[in-house]
Design an enzyme around this catalytic site. Structure first.
Site, short mmCIF file in Angstrom:
data_model
loop_
_atom_site.label_atom_id
_atom_site.label_comp_id
_atom_site.label_asym_id
_atom_site.label_seq_id
_atom_site.Cartn_x
_atom_site.Cartn_y
_atom_site.Cartn_z
CB THR A 73 58.48 -18.37 55.91
OG1 THR A 73 59.35 -19.49 55.98
CG2 THR A 73 58.14 -18.07 54.46
CG HIS A 128 50.45 -14.93 45.40
ND1 HIS A 128 51.12 -14.09 44.55
CD2 HIS A 128 51.34 -15.35 46.32
CE1 HIS A 128 52.39 -14.01 44.94
NE2 HIS A 128 52.54 -14.75 46.00
CE LYS A 155 53.17 -17.05 43.21
NZ LYS A 155 53.88 -18.03 44.02
CB ILE A 195 52.79 -23.63 54.57
CG1 ILE A 195 52.16 -24.85 55.22
CG2 ILE A 195 51.71 -22.61 54.16
CD1 ILE A 195 51.13 -25.56 54.38
CD GLU A 196 57.39 -23.58 48.14
OE1 GLU A 196 58.44 -22.90 48.10
OE2 GLU A 196 57.15 -24.49 47.37
CB SER A 197 54.90 -18.38 47.60
OG SER A 197 54.03 -17.63 46.82
CB CYS A 221 60.53 6.31 63.84
SG CYS A 221 60.95 6.03 62.10
CB CYS A 262 62.34 8.11 58.36
SG CYS A 262 64.04 8.65 58.55
CB CYS A 319 67.81 7.74 59.23
SG CYS A 319 66.81 7.38 60.66
#
Lengths: 425, 122, 494
Positions: free
Chosen positions: C43, C52, C253, C349-351, C414, C416, C451
């Site tokens: 996750t 939050h 949300k 344990i999500e948002s 890299c 970019c 790219c």
């Protein structure tokens, strides 16, 4: 090779555009020409374009990309073009200062009298066309796959589907087939070929590789590695037509869905970009809106043949060299006027010898210490007197002058600097 | 026996789709060509189709593991696969010079395979 | 001789790594395991990266308490672990007059949750602060404590700090079952062997239900993966200054448009409940849904500027809130269960999991102390993770100093995102090594630009092969089975 602080012409990129600009800039008379290349060798994208088709217009020969590049590499080295390899330009300022970085040369700061932008293109990515699915290994843009196959020496997969009938996709279809891989299908969302007909015949038709117009990829299957692609037909509005879906098992999806001029450095330098091409606005000498910054090749707009890129590179190189040489001439045209004996300061502090005409030039000065007696104010070039004036006295509170007349200019022009001295008679 | 074949001419970018009527070993008619180049192309492509072949060969102790090579002249199209097999067998030693002959007179075609670029030692 | 640890943490996401780091402060050995080839591939890998403020969870839930407590701990965490974190503040934007009452509801909820620094703004004030906001905006709730961070950076930094303080991290190690002695857990079985323990902490995110079921705990608890899809925009073309939420609905949300610490704007996520815990695919319908949602807030967005798309899964649980009188059925589980000993159980344990993570770690410590654990602080515990140079964030002057000191930082891999070979090598040899392309991408931000790896991939493969001493054919994108290359060009079979 020890790097200079200032170059007449700095060229960013050593593909066909950059190399042509370098060669032509030298031929036009620019003294110090530097090519900055991010790869370890000169040649740009030509090095991985190992197929024939280059030089048909310029050399009247049918050469592979690396051979075409080699001609210009050899010529530029013979002409004394300097190079910085494995070096990436980080920033170009509107004042033509270049910041670049490499392992061998460290962090580099260079001033350029003129710059040629020749960074070429990058490829359109999967994300930009929003193909759904997870993000497994095995999804490559055709150019990246080409690099692996031809330069690093590895095949990215076994069974391929190619999205896009642009030249890179067609060329890779043949290349992969040559090296024993199976190209299952080539898909094109438009109802017509994106690349050259010659490539369709010699890359797909010759090898019976099926091409489907008005088709595209609907979903990429696979979590760790591509397992299959689901393809479908689209209507005129690019909406999927239900019932036309087909799942093609494969382990690699190559994307040949367009090139985008690479202008991040151009933007930083204040170069104005044409929203239609994605590249800089340029005039006939390839100069952008920023004085002294030129651009040539795919960075301006996408070309079909490298030969035309070379021609554009010649123009940009010539223009850049002319600009640089004019700038150099005006720099060395100013000779300093030095405050000598008992002189606090002189104004003007320099003379532009290129604009000496028939008008007198008055030098204004202040002395350091007063001399309450007859005093000479003299202008000389270190060896010979150019002009002299007798004053009854000199005081710091009163400004003094001495005039250089046209009769003096011949001597002024020859000098590397002139000095004003004040001393008692 | 008379047969008709369709070909896309690639002599110039137009790409005319030609319809060629053939009788054994002779071209009877070429249709839909916009110019004379189409006639020459049809003749060549029907009786002796040729291609330029570009590939890579293995390099020992070179700056890269492969060097690009190509056929100096077009070779007969039916021989492409076998020529590629021959090319795959080759391994040369660095340094390599542009136009260096990497495989001479491949499969008796009279055509050499030559290097496309310089490749220095590793 | 079996390895024995005082604490084994199952799961290397942000929660597991911060728990491991917190436990590494005390005497006792710590082992963190993760089944993937790198940390934070569950996750934590795909979310909006928002810390939050805490006005959103239902008051008196464990979610609400953890969110607000955790949010306040981020300044210290960011200072000690040296990762990107900014308190930008969250906006909940009302569109049209009808949506204004919802802001009042949120204000009341914010107060109940103890969220400091909330303010109601007028439409003109919102337009002043976010020039691209829809002209239909009628006002917003501004929660000033909301923050944005780099979730990969905090996870890896926490794990590194844990390793610095003696913890062991084992990747590619998958939990299979517990080793029981009566009703006490004394170890775990994994695909890499058995490990003995005094305490096991379940931080397995999407698989937390599987883990607790192996101990016979909460058989009714079920994780339902909720998929969310995202778009990422080119920072040169799209500059959003703030974190913008729509007014929430019962789906959650809503679809945000938010800036990130890297300067890119991202939009998303939607919320689609699926079955497959490994399915992180983007879909046409999902991408259409988030695009439409985002238009509500920022109508001027153009698909021309999209540079990346991705999707992530949130572990939605079904545990009822323990507070009497609160009717909520997806609250966090943070407990020491009664039926089994030697086990700290986390679930669902999500948002706002990211924001809550430091508070959750503290909660775990408190639970252990309550259970009689005497947690003695290590004398030589060092909370500071030394920072590593980030070329892309440095001035030209500092870059010159860095490159002069170590020329490997002079080779840009890299283009970019201005990521150098020196940084890549540092990650490959870091305390928790990065051994796959995606691992290096997460930690250095390489390959995330325009790219999308087109230029850097062959070079990264070469560097990884060289530094790990293996053939390029063995280099993978995200672990075994995702190898980039198949065979040498000239080795044709048959």
């Amino acid at each position: 090779m020890s790097l200079k602080n200032t170059y007449d012409v700095v060229i960013i990129g050593s593909g066909p555009g950059g190399l042509a600009a370098a060669v032509e800039a030298k031929k036009e008379g620019a003294q110090d020409v530097l090519v900055i290349e991010r790869d370890a060798e000169l040649g740009g994208i030509l090095l991985q374009c190992i197929h024939n088709g280059f030089g048909l217009e310029i050399f009247k020969e049918d050469l592979p990309g690396p051979s075409y590049a080699q001609r210009y590499i050899d010529e530029s080295l013979t002409l004394g073009v300097e190079t910085l390899l494995d070096t990436i330009v980080l920033e170009v300022t509107p004042g033509r200062k270049i910041f670049a970085s490499s392992k061998q040369h460290g962090f580099v700061e260079i001033d350029a009298r003129a710059i040629v932008l020749a960074m070429g293109c990058r490829e359109r990515t999967r994300a930009m066309i929003q193909i759904p699915g997870m993000r497994p290994a095995g999804v490559y843009t055709a150019g990246t796959a080409q690099r692996f196959v031809n330069i690093e020496g590895y095949m990215p997969g076994k069974k391929y589907v190619i999205l896009g009938s642009g030249d890179i996709g067609l060329i890779m279809a043949r290349r992969l087939t040559f090296e024993g891989a199976k190209v299952e299908r080539v898909l094109e969302i438009l109802p017509y070929l994106s690349g050259l007909t010659r490539n369709y015949v010699q890359c797909l038709q010759d090898f019976d590789i099926p091409l489907m117009f008005e088709h595209t990829v609907k979903f990429i299957h696979g979590k760790d590695r591509v397992e299959a692609v689901e393809i479908a037909a689209v209507d005129k509005n690019w909406k999927f037509i239900p019932g036309t879906e087909e799942v093609i098992p494969c382990d690699t999806l190559l994307l040949s869905v367009g090139l985008i001029p690479e202008n991040e450095l151009s933007r930083q330098a204040g170069v104005e970009l044409d929203p239609i091409t994605g590249g800089p606005f340029v005039d006939e000498s390839r100069q952008t809106n920023v004085p002294g910054i030129f651009a040539a090749g795919n960075v301006v707009h996408v070309y079909d043949l490298a030969d035309w890129v070379t021609m554009a590179g010649y123009e940009a190189g010539k223009g850049a060299a002319k600009y640089a040489m004019a700038l150099r001439a005006s720099e060395t045209a100013h000779i300093p006027i030095i405050a000598g004996k008992n002189v606090h300061h002189v104004v003007p502090q320099s003379i532009n010898v290129r604009s000496l005409e028939e008008e007198e030039i008055e030098l204004q000065l202040r002395v350091l210490k007063p001399i309450e007696d007859r005093t000479y104010v003299e202008v000389h070039d270190g060896e010979n007197q150019i002009a002299r004036r007798l004053m009854r006295y000199v005081r710091p509170g009163e400004m003094n002058t001495i005039t250089l007349k046209p009769s003096h200019f011949a001597d002024v022009e020859k000098a590397s600097s002139i000095t004003v001295d004040v001393y008692p008679r | 026996m008379v047969e008709k074949r369709k070909l896309i001419c690639i002599s110039c970018p137009v790409g005319c789709e030609l319809t060629v009527t053939i009788d054994e070993d002779k071209i009877i008619e070429v249709e839909d060509n916009a110019c004379k180049l189409g006639l020459d192309y049809a003749e060549q492509e029907i009786f002796d189709p040729r291609r330029m072949v570009a590939s890579t060969v293995k390099v020992k102790n070179g700056y890269h593991p492969l060097v690009p090579v190509y056929t100096e002249h077009p070779i007969p199209k039916p021989m492409i696969k076998d020529i590629l097999v021959e090319i795959r067998k080759v391994e040369i030693e660095a340094p390599v010079k542009t136009n260096q002959v990497v495989l001479e007179n491949v499969l008796d075609t009279g055509v050499n395979i030559i290097a496309s670029r310089d490749l220095p030692k590793a | 001789m079996q390895e024995k640890y005082d604490f084994i943490v199952i799961g290397g996401g942000v929660v597991g790594c911060i728990i491991a780091r917190t436990l590494s402060r005390f005497e006792g050995s710590v082992l963190l395991i993760d089944k993937e080839a790198d940390l934070c591939m569950g996750t934590t890998a795909a979310n909006t990266a928002i810390v939050h403020a805490g006005y959103d969870p239902l008051p008196n839930t464990l979610k609400a308490r953890m969110n607000v407590k955790g949010n306040a701990m981020w300044d210290q965490l960011a200072g000690e672990l040296d990762f990107a974190f900014e308190r930008r503040g969250d906006f909940v934007v009302a569109v049209g007059e009808d949506e204004l009452p919802a802001l009042d509801v949120l204000m009341v909820q914010a107060k109940k949750n103890g969220v400091p620094g909330c303010l109601l703004l007028s439409g003109p004030e919102v337009r002043r602060r976010e020039k691209n906001i829809t002209p239909e905006t009628s006002g917003a709730l501004w929660a000033s404590t909301g923050g944005i961070c780099d979730p990969f950076a905090v996870t890896v930094a926490a794990a590194e700090n844990a390793v610095m303080n003696g913890a062991v991290v084992k990747l590619n190690t998958e939990f299979k079952d517990f080793i029981m002695d009566g009703d006490r857990i004394i170890g775990i079985k994994t695909n890499k062997g058995d490990f003995l323990s005094r305490w096991v902490i379940n931080s397995a995110g999407l698989f937390s239900d599987f883990v607790m079921h192996q101990a016979g705990v909460r058989p009714e608890f079920k994780i339902k993966p909720r998929k969310g899809e995202y778009f990422v925009f080119d920072r040169a073309d799209v500059q959003i200054d703030n974190v913008l939420f729509p007014v929430p609905s019962d789906k959650g949300k809503g679809i945000l448009v938010t800036t990130t610490v890297h300067g890119n704007t991202i939009l998303g996520p939607n919320a689609e409940i699926i079955d497959d815990k490994e399915n992180t695919s983007t879909t046409t319908s999902g991408m259409d849904e988030i695009w439409d949602g985002a238009q509500k807030l920022i109508p001027s967005l153009s698909k021309k500027h999209v540079i990346a798309t991705f999707a992530g899964l949130r572990p939605m649980g079904n545990a009822p809130c323990k507070t009497p009188g609160v009717n909520y059925n997806a609250d966090y589980i943070i407990e020491i269960p009664e039926e089994v000993r030697g086990f700290v159980n986390l679930g669902g344990i999500e948002s706002p999991g990211l924001a809550s993570s430091p508070a959750i770690a503290q909660e775990v410590v408190d639970l252990l102390i309550d259970a009689g654990e005497e947690l003695k602080v290590k004398k030589d515990w060092d909370p500071i993770r030394p920072s590593r140079p980030r070329f892309r964030e440095m001035s030209q002057k500092d870059r010159k100093l860095l490159v002069d000191m170590d020329p490997r930082y002079g080779r840009i891999i890299c283009r970019c995102e201005d990521v150098t070979e020196g940084e890549i090598i540092a990650e490959i040899h870091a305390p928790v090594p990065a051994t796959t392309y995606d691992a290096i991408k997460r930690r250095t931000w390489l390959g995330t630009g325009r790219c999308q790896g087109g230029f850097d991939t062959p070079r990264v493969v070469e560097i990884l092969a060289r530094e790990l001493g293996v053939s390029p054919l063995e280099i993978t994108k995200l672990g075994e089975g995702s190898e980039f290359l198949f065979r040498p060009t000239k080795n044709v079979e048959g």
